[in-house]
Design a protein around this motif. Structure first.
Motif, PDB file in Angstrom:
ATOM      1  N   ARG A 117     -19.650   7.801 -11.211  1.00  0.00           N
ATOM      2  CA  ARG A 117     -18.254   8.193 -10.924  1.00  0.00           C
ATOM      3  C   ARG A 117     -18.193   9.633 -10.442  1.00  0.00           C
ATOM      4  O   ARG A 117     -17.483   9.952  -9.487  1.00  0.00           O
ATOM      5  N   GLU A 133     -22.759   4.850 -15.465  1.00  0.00           N
ATOM      6  CA  GLU A 133     -21.510   4.655 -14.723  1.00  0.00           C
ATOM      7  C   GLU A 133     -20.733   5.969 -14.625  1.00  0.00           C
ATOM      8  O   GLU A 133     -20.111   6.264 -13.613  1.00  0.00           O
ATOM      9  N   HIS A 134     -20.795   6.751 -15.681  1.00  0.00           N
ATOM     10  CA  HIS A 134     -20.124   8.051 -15.686  1.00  0.00           C
ATOM     11  C   HIS A 134     -20.744   8.960 -14.623  1.00  0.00           C
ATOM     12  O   HIS A 134     -20.041   9.636 -13.874  1.00  0.00           O
ATOM     13  N   GLU A 139      -7.784   1.863   1.478  1.00  0.00           N
ATOM     14  CA  GLU A 139      -6.770   2.714   0.843  1.00  0.00           C
ATOM     15  C   GLU A 139      -7.273   4.134   0.688  1.00  0.00           C
ATOM     16  O   GLU A 139      -6.522   5.095   0.785  1.00  0.00           O
ATOM     17  N   ARG A 140      -8.557   4.251   0.408  1.00  0.00           N
ATOM     18  CA  ARG A 140      -9.121   5.558   0.116  1.00  0.00           C
ATOM     19  C   ARG A 140      -9.146   6.449   1.357  1.00  0.00           C
ATOM     20  O   ARG A 140      -8.888   7.639   1.260  1.00  0.00           O
ATOM     21  N   PHE A 187     -14.917   8.634 -20.434  1.00  0.00           N
ATOM     22  CA  PHE A 187     -16.253   8.196 -20.808  1.00  0.00           C
ATOM     23  C   PHE A 187     -16.124   7.271 -22.026  1.00  0.00           C
ATOM     24  O   PHE A 187     -16.658   6.185 -22.042  1.00  0.00           O
ATOM     25  N   GLY A 228     -18.081   0.155 -17.578  1.00  0.00           N
ATOM     26  CA  GLY A 228     -18.901   1.348 -17.738  1.00  0.00           C
ATOM     27  C   GLY A 228     -18.395   2.352 -18.759  1.00  0.00           C
ATOM     28  O   GLY A 228     -18.712   3.533 -18.671  1.00  0.00           O
ATOM     29  N   GLN A 256     -14.008  -4.636 -11.740  1.00  0.00           N
ATOM     30  CA  GLN A 256     -13.877  -3.751 -10.590  1.00  0.00           C
ATOM     31  C   GLN A 256     -12.502  -3.058 -10.558  1.00  0.00           C
ATOM     32  O   GLN A 256     -12.411  -1.862 -10.276  1.00  0.00           O
ATOM     33  N   ARG A 315       0.839  -1.208   0.000  1.00  0.00           N
ATOM     34  CA  ARG A 315       0.000   0.000   0.000  1.00  0.00           C
ATOM     35  C   ARG A 315       0.867   1.249   0.000  1.00  0.00           C
ATOM     36  O   ARG A 315       0.602   2.193  -0.735  1.00  0.00           O
ATOM     37  N   PHE A 317      -4.034  -4.207  -8.556  1.00  0.00           N
ATOM     38  CA  PHE A 317      -4.795  -5.372  -8.121  1.00  0.00           C
ATOM     39  C   PHE A 317      -4.464  -6.616  -8.942  1.00  0.00           C
ATOM     40  O   PHE A 317      -4.440  -6.555 -10.166  1.00  0.00           O
ATOM     41  N   HIS A 334     -17.839   2.129  -3.013  1.00  0.00           N
ATOM     42  CA  HIS A 334     -18.933   2.317  -3.968  1.00  0.00           C
ATOM     43  C   HIS A 334     -19.057   1.148  -4.942  1.00  0.00           C
ATOM     44  O   HIS A 334     -19.688   1.268  -5.990  1.00  0.00           O
ATOM     45  N   PHE A 335     -18.478   0.018  -4.567  1.00  0.00           N
ATOM     46  CA  PHE A 335     -18.515  -1.157  -5.434  1.00  0.00           C
ATOM     47  C   PHE A 335     -19.610  -2.140  -5.002  1.00  0.00           C
ATOM     48  O   PHE A 335     -19.728  -2.459  -3.822  1.00  0.00           O
ATOM     49  N   SER A 393      -9.647  -1.272  -1.706  1.00  0.00           N
ATOM     50  CA  SER A 393      -9.915   0.061  -2.262  1.00  0.00           C
ATOM     51  C   SER A 393     -10.460   0.998  -1.198  1.00  0.00           C
ATOM     52  O   SER A 393     -10.027   2.138  -1.073  1.00  0.00           O
ATOM     53  N   ILE A 413     -10.864  10.479 -14.063  1.00  0.00           N
ATOM     54  CA  ILE A 413     -12.200  10.313 -13.519  1.00  0.00           C
ATOM     55  C   ILE A 413     -13.289  10.704 -14.521  1.00  0.00           C
ATOM     56  O   ILE A 413     -14.396  10.184 -14.483  1.00  0.00           O
ATOM     57  N   GLN A 454     -17.226  11.283  -6.622  1.00  0.00           N
ATOM     58  CA  GLN A 454     -16.228  12.346  -6.473  1.00  0.00           C
ATOM     59  C   GLN A 454     -16.729  13.408  -5.500  1.00  0.00           C
ATOM     60  O   GLN A 454     -15.998  13.892  -4.660  1.00  0.00           O
TER      61      GLN A 454
END
Lengths: 437, 437
Positions: B44, B40-41, B99-100, A106, A136, A92, A44, A364, B363-364, B96, A103, B48
């Motif tokens: 995301r 999905e966009h 880590e976040r 698209f 996505g 994932q 990490r 991952f 968020h998974f 994830s 981020i 944020q």
């Protein structure tokens, strides 16, 4: 609780270690398992300092007494060989990866190799496209093929279709018809050079063009790997040799003109001596060998096994030709000499040799498979697709180690593979960071 | 390529929609599938702006003509009911997540509910502990049980063991013996209040104490959910009613003392009228109903089905007692009235009623299962473990939609479930963000 049990009979299809000398590896596996929280904590931190490449596959060799990476591919193919049960894991991880660096992405354009008849490869592109779509994103495939003037639909053996579209360059932007991507994902290792159409564009390309084989060198990678292996080994108190193949690189070589051979032979001897010393230390009763391979080669081309310096001088014409060029006829001018690591994993009654390949997306580990080769020896490169080649997907993920099982039980062996593969990934991340400096 | 095929016979075990009125849902599923990249966009971007809670489970009801969340649990149990094939997905998402928000975390303390004999629940704690361990953390379980003075080992039906240890408070730090955690993960919904031992500590607690049922209200959650559903529906151009249960909340109520009943009955009528109007619009031939439940309730307690305002006045003593207290005897003083959503998913020859529960980490979407209840009706709360309750793990992940299959094929139906569940997760994220303001 076990409502969707994987087909248990497949567990029999996991390669077995056929060497009696498993002591040191079992030691290594036990060690990795016992120190799991420290290892994951260390990783990490590393990913904080150094961003992982978008994706990678790492070829490992498992000699029982040693487990080491022998090649790190930053434009991985073979996604179709992964266990479909772990497709969600790829999806994932892809979401995490793209969220991390773009981020707003698209539309994604995937730029593959210029193959139109290599169905092994094309199935991988289709799987990769599918992963990106499920993650996505709108996905299209933009081809670098110069002769592709109109979109071409390829029908694959799996029944999937693949639409290749010609790339369009306008100003600082690359697109395909009616589709301007936010992000370009490169799945072409650029063996034949950096394509002009992708130079100086404003869209982000991952991995960057500099990581292609037109500039990247295996010797640089393994120098970083040694550094990583040293740090990691110090952290968990093991001899780094257990996870790091010794290597040397030479100056210029031309196998056809026979120039540079003496230097190569000398280095082979130095390397064989160094390996012999470690074999004595660990009571390994086998004969050391060296792998000579193109420093910028890929696709398992330009690779040979050498047992003594004399082997270099006695190459026949066919062998010399083989060592002169790699993918797409690129001339080999530099080679790397790497400690040969025996593969003692075999499968089936005929004991076909198997080597693990581990796949990563972002940092991952998303899966892996065994390269099983029925016509190759335990001291040979198995990356040689053909009629004797068979992929065998890992039955377990590499991230579900089980402290209640033996250290060499499947999920734990796969965990060990995932750890060593991530060390190679970290080496690649440092290569990448150096480019950005 | 299909080397690890899930047991295909399980596909027969997926509940079937038994209503003929699937038109609008198929419309919804088709819509979600077609707009996948936009959806999905959008998600995301939302993640944020607003950080997802550490984990959550969402109860959905699938009426064929409507698909809506009816409860969002921020201290989810039932991890043991998930498909073990998707354990790696939980592990990766946990990596994830941690880590976040706490990259340096190393030791994690899990604080569960005070159950010692509810094996359904304890198996979930064991699975959760396992996920955290596999994700690379040292994990111990610290119990809030006041009578627990020394560590207690519980043997579970699965053969796993669970070690509960008493919490130790020293200064601003909570620990268990010889183990000071960097992070405390709460799996206790705090129905009986915020425990003093966890107040004002310097270690991070996720989810925070304020999200426990001692302060959280379902009506707040569903107000946020309506807002989220509106935004999302506008984005993909659907009627928000297709995914949003109408609701109203009342003032104080005391079912034993029969105070506040008239207000409740009036609101039932208003809500029934509103539902009827939508049923007419969509030609739904069923009788509207309303679910009355404790605004701060959990464990499926303090929930009843009402078909007319008169039902409120004719409750018998047993029903009144049931509606007076929720988990651990906490008094019900406030209720929420929610549009009843029929469950038209049934399974088996006896057509047992099933409702999906979707699990998320960060968020998974990591999986889900069906709550199958053999003794409950299509208009009743199924969250009532007991001898007639059976969990049925989802056979597919919720993140592998397949454009080549029918919009209501398994992976696509599960994808739709994952989308709606994430909308509820986003509502919870907004609740959480408001706390931090």
């Amino acid at each position: 609780m076990l409502t969707n049990n994987a087909d248990l009979s497949l567990y029999d299809a996991v390669p077995h270690l056929t060497t009696a000398l498993q002591g040191p590896l079992k030691y290594l596996e036990t060690h990795l398992l016992a120190q799991l929280p420290e290892i994951e904590h260390w990783f990490r931190q590393q990913w904080q300092y150094t961003t992982a490449p978008f994706y990678a596959s790492v070829d490992l060799r498992n000699a029982g007494f040693k487990l080491a990476p022998v090649d790190t591919n930053l434009f991985p193919a073979g996604f179709n060989n992964l266990n479909p049960a772990f497709l969600p894991l790829c999806v994932q991880a892809t979401q995490s990866a793209i969220e991390r660096f773009n981020i707003t992405a698209f539309r994604v354009l995937l730029v593959p190799e210029n193959h139109t008849r290599n169905f092994y490869y094309l199935e991988s592109v289709a799987t990769l496209g599918d992963i990106l779509q499920k993650a996505g994103y709108e996905v299209r495939i933009g081809s670098l093929l110069p002769e592709l003037l109109v979109p071409q639909t390829l029908l694959l053996p799996s029944g999937k279709t693949l639409l290749l579209e010609p790339l369009i360059r306008e100003g600082y932007c690359v697109s395909v018809k009616d589709f301007v991507p936010c992000l370009i994902i490169l799945n072409n290792d650029l063996s034949s050079g950096r394509p002009a159409i992708l130079e100086n564009i404003h869209q982000e390309i991952v991995p960057p063009l500099q990581l292609g084989w037109s500039t990247r060198l295996k010797s640089t990678h393994f120098a970083y790997y040694s550094q990583v292996a040293q740090e990691f080994s110090k952290k968990i108190a093991i001899d780094p040799w257990l996870i790091d193949p010794l290597f040397r690189n030479c100056g210029q070589i031309d196998f056809m003109k026979k120039t540079g051979e003496q230097c190569l032979a000398d280095n082979v001897q130095i390397l064989l001596d160094a390996i012999q010393q470690k074999y004595i230390e660990y009571h390994v009763p086998y004969r050391p060998f060296v792998i000579v391979k193109a420093d910028a080669g890929s696709y398992g081309m330009g690779v040979m096994t050498v047992h003594s310096p004399a082997d270099i001088f006695t190459l026949n014409r066919k062998q010399r030709t083989k060592m002169s060029a790699t993918k797409e006829g690129q001339k080999i001018r530099q080679v790397i000499l790497q400690e040969g690591v025996y593969t003692f994993e075999t499968i089936g009654p005929k004991e076909a040799v198997a080597e693990p390949v581990v796949y990563m997306i972002d940092h991952f580990v998303v899966g892996g498979f065994y390269r099983v080769h029925k016509a190759r020896g335990i001291n040979e490169n198995l990356n040689a697709p053909g009629m004797h080649f068979e992929p065998l997907a890992f039955v377990d993920s590499c991230i579900t180690p089980d402290q209640n099982k033996a250290p060499d039980a499947c999920p734990n062996r796969f965990y060990a593979y995932g750890v060593i593969a991530r060390l190679a990934l970290l080496a690649a991340a440092r290569e990448l960071a150096q480019l950005n400096e």
